[in-house]
Design a protein around this motif. Structure first.
Motif, PDB file in Angstrom:
ATOM      1  N   ARG A   1    -105.991   5.137  -8.735  1.00  0.00           N
ATOM      2  CA  ARG A   1    -105.375   4.020  -7.226  1.00  0.00           C
ATOM      3  C   ARG A   1    -106.628   4.263  -6.402  1.00  0.00           C
ATOM      4  O   ARG A   1    -107.190   3.394  -4.999  1.00  0.00           O
ATOM      5  CB  ARG A   1    -104.877   4.622  -6.690  1.00  0.00           C
ATOM      6  N   LYS A   2    -107.262   5.889  -6.138  1.00  0.00           N
ATOM      7  CA  LYS A   2    -108.430   6.099  -5.396  1.00  0.00           C
ATOM      8  C   LYS A   2    -110.067   4.777  -5.336  1.00  0.00           C
ATOM      9  O   LYS A   2    -110.491   4.498  -4.997  1.00  0.00           O
ATOM     10  CB  LYS A   2    -108.737   7.083  -5.351  1.00  0.00           C
ATOM     11  N   ASP A   3    -110.258   5.049  -6.867  1.00  0.00           N
ATOM     12  CA  ASP A   3    -111.324   3.300  -6.995  1.00  0.00           C
ATOM     13  C   ASP A   3    -110.911   2.239  -6.888  1.00  0.00           C
ATOM     14  O   ASP A   3    -112.066   1.610  -6.401  1.00  0.00           O
ATOM     15  CB  ASP A   3    -111.695   3.930  -8.265  1.00  0.00           C
ATOM     16  N   GLN A   4    -110.156   2.325  -6.462  1.00  0.00           N
ATOM     17  CA  GLN A   4    -109.617   0.477  -5.966  1.00  0.00           C
ATOM     18  C   GLN A   4    -109.581   0.540  -4.858  1.00  0.00           C
ATOM     19  O   GLN A   4    -110.405  -0.401  -4.596  1.00  0.00           O
ATOM     20  CB  GLN A   4    -107.806   0.393  -6.651  1.00  0.00           C
ATOM     21  N   ALA A   5    -109.373   1.538  -4.347  1.00  0.00           N
ATOM     22  CA  ALA A   5    -109.376   1.253  -2.326  1.00  0.00           C
ATOM     23  C   ALA A   5    -110.576   1.527  -2.140  1.00  0.00           C
ATOM     24  O   ALA A   5    -111.114   1.035  -1.145  1.00  0.00           O
ATOM     25  CB  ALA A   5    -108.209   2.554  -2.437  1.00  0.00           C
ATOM     26  N   LEU A   6    -111.034   2.410  -2.981  1.00  0.00           N
ATOM     27  CA  LEU A   6    -112.647   1.877  -2.503  1.00  0.00           C
ATOM     28  C   LEU A   6    -113.915   1.105  -2.391  1.00  0.00           C
ATOM     29  O   LEU A   6    -113.976  -0.108  -2.087  1.00  0.00           O
ATOM     30  CB  LEU A   6    -113.843   3.256  -3.880  1.00  0.00           C
ATOM     31  N   LEU A   7    -113.259  -0.104  -4.193  1.00  0.00           N
ATOM     32  CA  LEU A   7    -113.956  -0.611  -4.333  1.00  0.00           C
ATOM     33  C   LEU A   7    -113.375  -2.128  -2.833  1.00  0.00           C
ATOM     34  O   LEU A   7    -114.264  -2.870  -2.718  1.00  0.00           O
ATOM     35  CB  LEU A   7    -113.598  -1.593  -5.491  1.00  0.00           C
ATOM     36  N   THR A   8    -112.050  -1.489  -2.870  1.00  0.00           N
ATOM     37  CA  THR A   8    -111.316  -2.534  -1.687  1.00  0.00           C
ATOM     38  C   THR A   8    -112.060  -2.622  -0.562  1.00  0.00           C
ATOM     39  O   THR A   8    -112.353  -3.400   0.495  1.00  0.00           O
ATOM     40  CB  THR A   8    -110.175  -2.553  -2.010  1.00  0.00           C
ATOM     41  N   THR A   9    -112.114  -1.287  -0.102  1.00  0.00           N
ATOM     42  CA  THR A   9    -113.306  -1.096   1.044  1.00  0.00           C
ATOM     43  C   THR A   9    -113.988  -1.133   1.374  1.00  0.00           C
ATOM     44  O   THR A   9    -114.836  -1.660   2.267  1.00  0.00           O
ATOM     45  CB  THR A   9    -112.108   1.019   1.216  1.00  0.00           C
ATOM     46  N   TYR A  10    -115.164  -1.449   0.179  1.00  0.00           N
ATOM     47  CA  TYR A  10    -116.618  -1.508  -0.340  1.00  0.00           C
ATOM     48  C   TYR A  10    -116.624  -2.638  -0.812  1.00  0.00           C
ATOM     49  O   TYR A  10    -116.931  -2.497  -2.162  1.00  0.00           O
ATOM     50  CB  TYR A  10    -117.242  -0.214  -0.219  1.00  0.00           C
ATOM     51  N   PRO A  11    -116.843  -3.852  -0.082  1.00  0.00           N
ATOM     52  CA  PRO A  11    -116.921  -5.247  -0.973  1.00  0.00           C
ATOM     53  C   PRO A  11    -118.344  -4.475  -1.981  1.00  0.00           C
ATOM     54  O   PRO A  11    -118.600  -5.276  -2.490  1.00  0.00           O
ATOM     55  CB  PRO A  11    -116.401  -6.078  -0.051  1.00  0.00           C
ATOM     56  N   THR A  12    -118.940  -4.862  -0.584  1.00  0.00           N
ATOM     57  CA  THR A  12    -120.412  -4.216  -1.033  1.00  0.00           C
ATOM     58  C   THR A  12    -121.247  -3.322  -1.078  1.00  0.00           C
ATOM     59  O   THR A  12    -120.665  -2.660  -0.061  1.00  0.00           O
ATOM     60  CB  THR A  12    -121.335  -5.448  -0.499  1.00  0.00           C
ATOM     61  N   ALA A  13    -122.399  -2.869  -1.418  1.00  0.00           N
ATOM     62  CA  ALA A  13    -123.080  -1.104  -0.943  1.00  0.00           C
ATOM     63  C   ALA A  13    -123.490  -1.414   0.276  1.00  0.00           C
ATOM     64  O   ALA A  13    -123.278  -0.344   0.852  1.00  0.00           O
ATOM     65  CB  ALA A  13    -124.010  -0.784  -1.906  1.00  0.00           C
ATOM     66  N   GLU A  14    -123.535  -2.528   0.773  1.00  0.00           N
ATOM     67  CA  GLU A  14    -124.058  -2.507   2.386  1.00  0.00           C
ATOM     68  C   GLU A  14    -123.228  -2.435   2.947  1.00  0.00           C
ATOM     69  O   GLU A  14    -123.580  -1.382   4.545  1.00  0.00           O
ATOM     70  CB  GLU A  14    -124.660  -4.013   2.730  1.00  0.00           C
ATOM     71  N   ASP A  15    -122.123  -2.006   2.885  1.00  0.00           N
ATOM     72  CA  ASP A  15    -121.203  -2.070   3.371  1.00  0.00           C
ATOM     73  C   ASP A  15    -121.064  -0.335   4.192  1.00  0.00           C
ATOM     74  O   ASP A  15    -120.258   0.039   4.888  1.00  0.00           O
ATOM     75  CB  ASP A  15    -119.344  -2.638   3.124  1.00  0.00           C
TER      76      ASP A  15
END
Length: 221
Positions: free
Chosen positions: A104-118
């Motif tokens: 769940r945390k991993d999915q939230a992280l990938l949603t929060t940061y679409p790219t590394a620059e974010d």
């Protein structure tokens, strides 16, 4: 009687040498299964149309009337075995829950940061806000310290005589405010450190999930 006799012969040939067959009156075709176990007293196999007393609380086998094994029933667990099984089940559940929570945390992280620059952008923004809050607290501390020095200079005139009640009260209040401001500054510093740690941790996990070696690799949108 022929049926009962044939069943006894079949069971005797199937069981270990020295087996004992305890059975009820010969039954007709389609009668009950046979229940067998190892007699703890004699070491011999004991069988009957119903579960023998020697088999209660022990592992036993269920046979059809031809002597074929239908199923095996394990012995009831001891209190120690039950406790161990419950502990193992609880640990397995804890591990599965942890895996689900990490997913769940991993999915939230990938949603929060679409790219590394974010990650870079949000970290810079959050750290800037934390630094600003720290600077405001430090500026307020300077004002309080300035006020305290002025009050202390005024109090010098009353070394050999009674200090006015109002001045003494202001000195105490200012000293208390400075103590609270010191605690606030310490809190702001912790918040800044926690902000940096959070984004560094997010960046590390992002790289693990995306297989990127650098901070500028991006996920497909």
């Amino acid at each position: 009687m022929r049926c009962g006799f044939s069943v006894s012969i079949l069971l005797a040939t199937w069981l270990l040498p020295g087996a004992t067959v305890v059975r009820a009156e010969p039954a007709a075709s389609g009668a009950k299964n046979m229940y067998c176990c190892q007699d703890p007293a004699s070491g011999r196999s004991v069988c009957a149309d119903t579960l023998p007393a020697q088999c209660r609380g022990r592992a036993y086998r269920v046979l059809d009337r031809a002597g074929n094994l239908l199923r095996e029933v394990a012995a009831p667990l001891t209190p120690e075995q039950k406790a161990a099984a419950a502990a193992a089940a609880a640990e397995e559940k804890r591990i599965e829950d942890a895996k689900r929570e990490q997913w769940r945390k991993d999915q939230a992280l990938l949603t929060t940061y679409p790219t590394a620059e974010d990650i870079d952008y949000l970290q810079k923004k959050a750290e800037g806000e934390a630094r600003q809050a720290l600077k405001l607290a430090q500026d307020d501390m300077l004002e309080l310290q300035k006020k305290q020095r002025g009050l202390a200079e005024e109090a010098e005139f009353y070394k050999r005589r009674s200090m006015p009640v109002d001045l003494a009260s202001q000195l105490r209040a200012t000293g208390h405010e400075i103590q609270l401001q010191q605690e606030l500054i310490a809190l702001r510093r912790k918040e800044l450190a926690a902000t940096t740690q959070k984004y560094e941790s997010d960046r590390k996990r992002y790289r693990e999930l995306t297989g990127t070696a650098g901070a500028k690799s991006a996920l497909p949108r």
